[in-house]
Motif scaffolding. Structure first.
Motif, PDB file in Angstrom:
ATOM      1  N   UNK A 122       0.753  -1.200  -0.029  1.00 45.12           N
ATOM      2  CA  UNK A 122       0.227   0.000  -0.132  1.00 45.12           C
ATOM      3  C   UNK A 122       0.835   1.388   0.085  1.00 45.12           C
ATOM      4  N   UNK A 123       1.999   1.220   0.720  1.00 44.82           N
ATOM      5  CA  UNK A 123       2.858   2.513   0.760  1.00 44.82           C
ATOM      6  C   UNK A 123       3.497   2.806  -0.656  1.00 44.82           C
ATOM      7  N   UNK A 124       3.791   1.631  -1.466  1.00 44.27           N
ATOM      8  CA  UNK A 124       4.327   1.733  -2.650  1.00 44.27           C
ATOM      9  C   UNK A 124       3.300   2.156  -3.758  1.00 44.27           C
ATOM     10  N   UNK A 125       1.756   1.915  -3.448  1.00 48.11           N
ATOM     11  CA  UNK A 125       0.972   2.749  -4.049  1.00 48.11           C
ATOM     12  C   UNK A 125       0.847   4.288  -3.865  1.00 48.11           C
ATOM     13  N   UNK A 126       1.179   4.660  -2.541  1.00 45.31           N
ATOM     14  CA  UNK A 126       1.129   5.859  -2.114  1.00 45.31           C
ATOM     15  C   UNK A 126       2.400   6.716  -2.968  1.00 45.31           C
ATOM     16  N   UNK A 127       3.503   5.836  -2.855  1.00 43.64           N
ATOM     17  CA  UNK A 127       4.800   6.299  -3.541  1.00 43.64           C
ATOM     18  C   UNK A 127       4.352   6.681  -5.036  1.00 43.64           C
ATOM     19  N   UNK A 128       3.805   5.886  -5.848  1.00 46.56           N
ATOM     20  CA  UNK A 128       3.655   6.033  -7.180  1.00 46.56           C
ATOM     21  C   UNK A 128       2.733   7.088  -7.308  1.00 46.56           C
ATOM     22  N   UNK A 129       1.527   7.226  -6.608  1.00 46.68           N
ATOM     23  CA  UNK A 129       0.463   8.458  -6.480  1.00 46.68           C
ATOM     24  C   UNK A 129       1.158   9.643  -6.192  1.00 46.68           C
ATOM     25  N   UNK A 130       2.307   9.737  -5.424  1.00 47.94           N
ATOM     26  CA  UNK A 130       2.996  10.724  -5.022  1.00 47.94           C
ATOM     27  C   UNK A 130       4.004  11.335  -6.245  1.00 47.94           C
TER      28      UNK A 130
END
Length: 195
Positions: A122-130
């Motif tokens: 989920x944090x990698x999803x956050x990273x890509x959205x960022x």
């Protein structure tokens, strides 16, 4: 009180300072993408095993309101007079965590899969959205002047999300190994008692 105002029924929305803009404007797309990021950070913090990481992410969620608010304001002074703002101290806090976690985690010498734990994924999803939000911000910055402090914070935020994802994956791995060792020990004790 109704949550709808009908003010956007014709494809426009109000910025923080009351300025009306089309809903598909680059400014709205940019702060809307940071809003999407914030919702995903909120989800990530629910998956985190580490209490510290939960707290760090919740602090980021709070800061995101200031970030989005500043992007959503044409008259910058109007926003800075009425709200807290992102500062270089906020960026230094991210850097401190990045440096600390980088020194404690095993080094990475190649690309890694995006998350071996639920929190890490989920944090990698956050990273890509960022990163997507940052690309929009950079495009918007070609026509709109933003404070350099905001630019630095946005750039550092994706690095922060990456390292917290790695930390959650590492903690998950350690917990898994510990569980395996305890199961083996328990089995050994049971076999010993039978003898």
């Amino acid at each position: 009180m109704a949550i709808y105002t009908k003010g956007g029924d014709k494809g426009e929305t109000s910025l923080f300072d009351g300025t009306r803009v089309p809903k598909d404007s680059l400014r709205v797309e940019t702060y809307g993408t940071f809003d999407e990021l914030n919702a995903n950070i909120s989800l990530a913090d629910k998956f985190c095993e580490s209490k510290r990481n939960k707290k760090l992410l919740q602090e980021i969620e709070y800061k995101m309101f200031f970030l989005q608010g500043e992007i959503a304001t044409e008259k910058r002074q109007y926003f800075t007079d009425k709200s807290k703002i992102i500062t270089d101290e906020d960026t230094r806090k991210l850097e401190k965590v990045i440096d600390e976690y980088t020194s404690k985690l095993p080094p990475v010498h190649s690309f890694i899969l995006p998350g071996s734990s639920t929190a890490g994924a989920q944090l990698h999803i956050c990273r890509t959205i960022c990163r997507r939000a940052e690309r929009l911000f950079v495009r918007l910055s070609k026509n709109v002047k933003f404070r350099p402090e905001l630019e630095r914070y946005i750039n550092r935020l994706s690095d922060f999300l990456y390292i917290v994802a790695r930390d959650e994956d590492y903690e998950d791995l350690l917990n898994s190994v510990t569980d395996d060792v305890l199961k083996i020990y328990k089995r050994y004790q049971e076999e010993k008692d039978v003898r």
